[in-house]
Scaffold this motif. Structure first.
Motif, PDB file in Angstrom:
ATOM      1  N   LEU A  90       0.840  -1.200   0.000  1.00  0.00           N
ATOM      2  CA  LEU A  90       0.000   0.000   0.000  1.00  0.00           C
ATOM      3  C   LEU A  90       0.872   1.245   0.000  1.00  0.00           C
ATOM      4  CD1 LEU A  90      -2.799  -0.974   2.563  1.00  0.00           C
ATOM      5  CD2 LEU A  90      -2.972  -0.867   0.059  1.00  0.00           C
ATOM      6  N   PRO A  91       0.455   2.321  -0.688  1.00  0.00           N
ATOM      7  CA  PRO A  91       1.275   3.547  -0.768  1.00  0.00           C
ATOM      8  C   PRO A  91       1.664   4.112   0.593  1.00  0.00           C
ATOM      9  CG  PRO A  91      -0.518   3.620  -2.357  1.00  0.00           C
ATOM     10  CD  PRO A  91      -0.745   2.410  -1.529  1.00  0.00           C
ATOM     11  N   LYS A  92       0.728   4.141   1.545  1.00  0.00           N
ATOM     12  CA  LYS A  92       1.049   4.698   2.855  1.00  0.00           C
ATOM     13  C   LYS A  92       2.100   3.852   3.577  1.00  0.00           C
ATOM     14  CE  LYS A  92      -3.239   7.204   3.834  1.00  0.00           C
ATOM     15  NZ  LYS A  92      -4.350   7.366   4.816  1.00  0.00           N
ATOM     16  N   ILE A  93       1.996   2.542   3.445  1.00  0.00           N
ATOM     17  CA  ILE A  93       2.990   1.653   4.059  1.00  0.00           C
ATOM     18  C   ILE A  93       4.354   1.866   3.397  1.00  0.00           C
ATOM     19  CG2 ILE A  93       3.646  -0.740   4.493  1.00  0.00           C
ATOM     20  CD1 ILE A  93       1.275   0.150   6.148  1.00  0.00           C
ATOM     21  N   GLN A  94       4.362   2.018   2.063  1.00  0.00           N
ATOM     22  CA  GLN A  94       5.605   2.229   1.346  1.00  0.00           C
ATOM     23  C   GLN A  94       6.256   3.565   1.730  1.00  0.00           C
ATOM     24  OE1 GLN A  94       7.267   0.193  -1.204  1.00  0.00           O
ATOM     25  NE2 GLN A  94       6.029  -1.294  -0.085  1.00  0.00           N
TER      26      GLN A  94
END
Length: 446
Positions: free
Chosen positions: A251-255
């Motif tokens: 997920l973008p936020k995790i990345q």
């Protein structure tokens, strides 16, 4: 002179661990050699346990006095309990008890050792001949433990210890996957070579392909179109959980919070979770839903001709290999991640306390790196080996236990649920490593 040679040999047996290898490993840390030596004791006990469940050796165990109540008479009265079908099982339990007692003894002895200046540190890092004698003495004593309720009670100790060791394996696996990914991504950035990215993708694909193939085989061999509902549900739940953690990892936020998080770690965790699921299904006490179920019934003609040992099946062999790698990992390596070091109570990578200050001159001198502070928590290390001893005890006995009649070894549902719950706990732990930086933004999760 001969006297000088003898005194040198005695000093090496009673002295620090580094003396044992000072001639061939000039730069080896004393703390590392000590950990390897204790791990060798664990592997030695494991080897003895494996030998004891070899059919030919197992048949000879009834000659031990009092080891099997059905092997002779008690107070002149012939007993009717025939435990010949699981003599090897009982031997492994006693060997596991001996190793667990040995490491528990050292765990208690080494509580609050802060540096090698503590007199107890000399016991940790030396006196290996006497330690071996202690282990042998405990082992001999363990074989004289009366039958009674020992096997039934010690089974639950093994279950709890194995559950905790599986979680430790998960922590080390997550750390290994993160370090692996970081190393290859760092190499790709420094060399500007796309080959590292390609290798990362290929390995990730192999792990996921192996996981998918394993799930298909689990559905084929451990479920039936009608029935085997538990197996279908457990496989499906773990498959869904693995898909969830895989999606969350990219997920973008995790990345953004963890740039090095990716599918390599998720694929490795997925593959391990599928293995634990397979191991759990191999303990389902139903011949219909479990083709690998081993029947060890002393009254059946089938078991009389059975050449297999009680543990010689694929899940146990894989579990034995993972056990060996995991214990070596605990002994040899500290993590690149401060959070893991804090959890595992080990030194930070390359930061052996007082290493240079304590280095000794000479080309064939190993150096002690713990003058100002121990590089790992002695007690926690011994507790890890204690849990490892319980885990290998359960693995070699296939998590089986005798029934009330003491004539049949059965695979209880307890083993299934412990393994499944440990896989869920491991997945939740990995999920927490992904979302923790978002949930607790003020803490450092580098």
């Amino acid at each position: 002179s001969d006297t000088g040679v003898l005194s040198l040999q005695v000093s090496c047996l009673c002295g620090p661990a580094s003396c044992l290898l000072c001639g061939c490993c000039p730069s080896t840390k004393n703390s590392t050699i000590s950990r390897l030596a204790f791990t060798f004791f664990l592997f030695l006990g494991t080897l003895v346990s494996i030998i004891m469940i070899i059919p030919g050796v197992e048949k000879e165990l009834h000659k031990l006095p009092g080891f099997c109540e059905g092997s002779g008479s008690v107070l002149g009265v012939q007993t009717h309990v025939d435990c010949s079908s699981f003599l090897g099982h009982k031997a492994v339990y006693r060997m596991g008890f001996a190793m667990a007692a040995f490491f528990f003894l050292f765990a208690v002895t080494m509580v609050c050792v802060r540096s090698s200046k503590d007199p107890r540190a000399a016991v940790q890092n030396g006196f290996w001949f006497f330690k071996f004698l202690v282990l042998v003495g405990i082992t001999v004593g363990a074989f004289y433990i009366p039958d009674g309720a020992f096997t039934s009670v010690w089974f639950y100790f093994g279950v709890i210890g194995s559950f905790l060791f599986i979680l430790i394996q998960l922590v080390l696996l997550i750390d290994f996957a993160h370090s692996w990914s970081q190393l290859w991504l760092r190499n790709a950035d420094e060399s500007h070579a796309k080959g590292w990215y390609a290798a990362l993708c290929v390995v990730t694909f192999i792990f996921y392909a192996a996981s998918v193939a394993a799930v298909v085989l689990l559905y084929v061999y451990y479920t039936k179109p009608e029935g085997c509902t538990e197996g279908k549900v457990l496989i499906s739940i773990n498959l869904i959980l693995c898909l969830i953690v895989s999606v969350v990892s990219i997920l973008p936020k995790i990345q953004d919070a963890q740039p090095h998080s990716g599918l390599l770690q998720a694929s490795l965790i997925t593959l391990y979770t599928i293995f634990v699921t397979w191991s759990a299904l191999a303990n389902v006490p139903s011949q219909t839903c479990n083709p690998t179920l081993l029947l060890r019934n002393s009254t059946s003609s089938a078991s009389a001709t059975q050449a297999l040992t009680t543990w010689w099946d694929a899940p146990s062999i894989v579990g034995l290999i993972i056990f060996i790698l995991c214990t070596l990992f605990i002994s040899l390596r500290s993590s690149d991640h401060p959070q893991v070091n804090k959890l595992m109570l080990t030194e930070e990578s390359g930061a052996g306390a007082g290493g240079e200050a304590a280095a000794e001159s000479g080309p064939h001198r190993a150096y002690d790196n713990e003058q100002d502070g121990v590089s790992y928590n002695y007690t926690f290390f011994h507790l890890c080996l204690l849990l490892a001893a319980l885990y290998i005890m359960m693995t070699l006995t296939n998590w089986y236990r005798p029934d009330e009649s003491l004539q049949v070894l059965r695979s209880p549902w307890t083993a299934v649920w412990v393994k499944i719950c440990s896989s869920w706990a491991g997945l939740l732990l990995y999920l927490w490593t992904l979302v923790a930086p978002l949930v607790l933004p003020d803490r450092d999760f580098s």
